[in-house]
Design an enzyme around this catalytic site. Structure first.
Site, PDB file in Angstrom:
ATOM      1  N   SER A 151     -52.452 -11.105 -64.761  1.00 61.29           N
ATOM      2  CA  SER A 151     -51.866 -12.454 -64.786  1.00 61.29           C
ATOM      3  C   SER A 151     -52.267 -13.145 -63.494  1.00 61.29           C
ATOM      4  O   SER A 151     -52.629 -12.469 -62.511  1.00 61.29           O
ATOM      5  CB  SER A 151     -50.336 -12.330 -64.838  1.00 61.29           C
ATOM      6  OG  SER A 151     -49.726 -13.554 -64.470  1.00 61.29           O
ATOM      7  N   TYR A 170     -41.662  -8.863 -62.847  1.00 60.53           N
ATOM      8  CA  TYR A 170     -42.920  -9.152 -63.549  1.00 60.53           C
ATOM      9  C   TYR A 170     -44.092  -9.270 -62.562  1.00 60.53           C
ATOM     10  O   TYR A 170     -45.148  -8.658 -62.745  1.00 60.53           O
ATOM     11  CB  TYR A 170     -42.756 -10.458 -64.344  1.00 60.53           C
ATOM     12  CG  TYR A 170     -43.968 -10.865 -65.150  1.00 60.53           C
ATOM     13  CD1 TYR A 170     -44.173 -10.369 -66.437  1.00 60.53           C
ATOM     14  CD2 TYR A 170     -44.907 -11.755 -64.635  1.00 60.53           C
ATOM     15  CE1 TYR A 170     -45.282 -10.751 -67.187  1.00 60.53           C
ATOM     16  CE2 TYR A 170     -46.020 -12.145 -65.379  1.00 60.53           C
ATOM     17  CZ  TYR A 170     -46.190 -11.638 -66.652  1.00 60.53           C
ATOM     18  OH  TYR A 170     -47.294 -12.017 -67.390  1.00 60.53           O
TER      19      TYR A 170
HETATM   20  C1  BGC Z   1     -46.580 -15.453 -67.675  1.00 58.60           C
HETATM   21  C2  BGC Z   1     -46.281 -16.797 -68.296  1.00 58.60           C
HETATM   22  C3  BGC Z   1     -46.611 -17.914 -67.319  1.00 58.60           C
HETATM   23  C4  BGC Z   1     -47.999 -17.744 -66.731  1.00 58.60           C
HETATM   24  C5  BGC Z   1     -48.294 -18.758 -65.634  1.00 58.60           C
HETATM   25  C6  BGC Z   1     -48.000 -15.453 -67.202  1.00 58.60           C
HETATM   26  O1  BGC Z   1     -48.356 -14.204 -66.692  1.00 58.60           O
HETATM   27  O2  BGC Z   1     -46.329 -14.432 -68.624  1.00 58.60           O
HETATM   28  O3  BGC Z   1     -44.910 -16.870 -68.649  1.00 58.60           O
HETATM   29  O4  BGC Z   1     -46.550 -19.169 -67.998  1.00 58.60           O
HETATM   30  O5  BGC Z   1     -48.154 -16.449 -66.217  1.00 58.60           O
HETATM   31  O6  BGC Z   1     -47.239 -18.862 -64.719  1.00 58.60           O
END
Ligand code: BGC
Length: 272
Positions: free
Chosen positions: A157, A170
């Site tokens: 991410s 996360y």
């Molecule tokens: C998350 C999303 C978020 C994006 C940008 C992703 O890894 O799961 O919820 O919109 O990152 O912030």
């Protein structure tokens, strides 16, 4: 979605996409099937959605099956790999995609909320990567099918580098995935196994619906995306196909951000 056999970049390859029943995983599963891969659509809970993805792939002329397994449970991961070996003989591509968000202000975050996210997002990627790497080494090279003996793609991410208040569990899991990816890439390169990550930005999927379901929220989200649009699962599917194909054979140990520029510190465009 179907392409001619001659241009199919993943022909004769077997690809496992964890969490392939929805969102980015479904986009990657369809993109890989369109390139000729036989796709295993893994899911933990949503059997119906996984079945829909499978049917969509088959309607478009591709091949897919579904397998239920919670990637955070070692016995379920081992059973999934046994089933893959039984049905297809081996695996060529792992897309370590399963991921969840359990958001909470840090001061209120429970151990359970922390642990659940680490278990699925990080331990799940460890377990599947280890089993895939073991299978690649067991099977050995098949240069007529692909230059690399195996390919692992970790779904990271932008939050592997962008801190994220309110989402500490996360963001920590994604930071961990960076070192899981790089350290395994270093260790497995002599086996001709390539390991890379994709770092998606805001992609229109169920995981971030709440951050973009009113026009105001969408406008505020777009201020973080210089390229001016929210991404689609297909934007990630095409990157995943490239990373799995021989076109990227000299690429290992990187995170390819596909984020419309979200990692470019957009707040500094007219400031600072
Ligand atoms: C998350 C999303 C978020 C994006 C940008 C992703 O890894 O799961 O919820 O919109 O990152 O912030």
């Amino acid at each position: 979605m179907t392409t001619s056999a001659a241009s199919q970049r993943l022909q004769k390859q077997v690809a496992l996409v964890t969490g392939g029943s929805s969102g980015i995983g479904a986009g990657v599963a369809k993109a890989m099937a369109a390139e000729g891969a036989t796709v295993i659509v893994n899911y933990a809970h949503s059997a119906d959605e996984a079945e829909e993805v499978r049917q969509e792939i088959e309607k478009a002329g591709g091949k897919a099956i579904t397998i239920k397994a919670d990637v955070s449970k070692e016995d379920e991961v081992l059973a999934m790999f046994d089933q893959i070996r039984k049905e297809f003989g081996t695996l060529h591509i792992l897309v370590n995609n399963s991921g969840i968000q359990v958001d909470s202000p840090f001061l209120d975050m429970t151990l359970e909320q922390w642990q659940k996210v680490i278990d699925v997002n990080l331990t799940g990627q460890f377990l599947c990567a280890r089993e895939a790497a073991r299978e690649f080494v067991r099977r050995g090279p098949q240069p007529e099918i692909s230059k690399a003996t195996g390919k692992i793609i970790c779904m990271s991410s932008v939050h592997e580098v962008i801190p994220w208040a309110g989402h500490v569990n996360y963001a920590t899991s994604k930071g961990g995935i960076m070192q899981l990816m790089k350290s395994t890439a270093q260790e497995l390169a002599p086996h001709k196994i390539r390991v890379n990550s994709i770092g998606p930005g805001a992609i229109a999927t169920p995981i971030n619906l709440e951050a973009r379901d009113t026009p105001e929220e969408e406008k505020s989200l777009l201020t973080l995306i210089p390229y001016g649009r929210i991404g689609e699962p297909a934007d990630i599917g095409s990157v995943a196909v490239w990373l799995a194909s021989d076109e990227s054979d000299y690429v290992t140990g990187i995170t390819l951000f596909a984020d419309g520029g979200m990692t470019l510190y957009p707040g500094f465009a007219d400031n600072g």
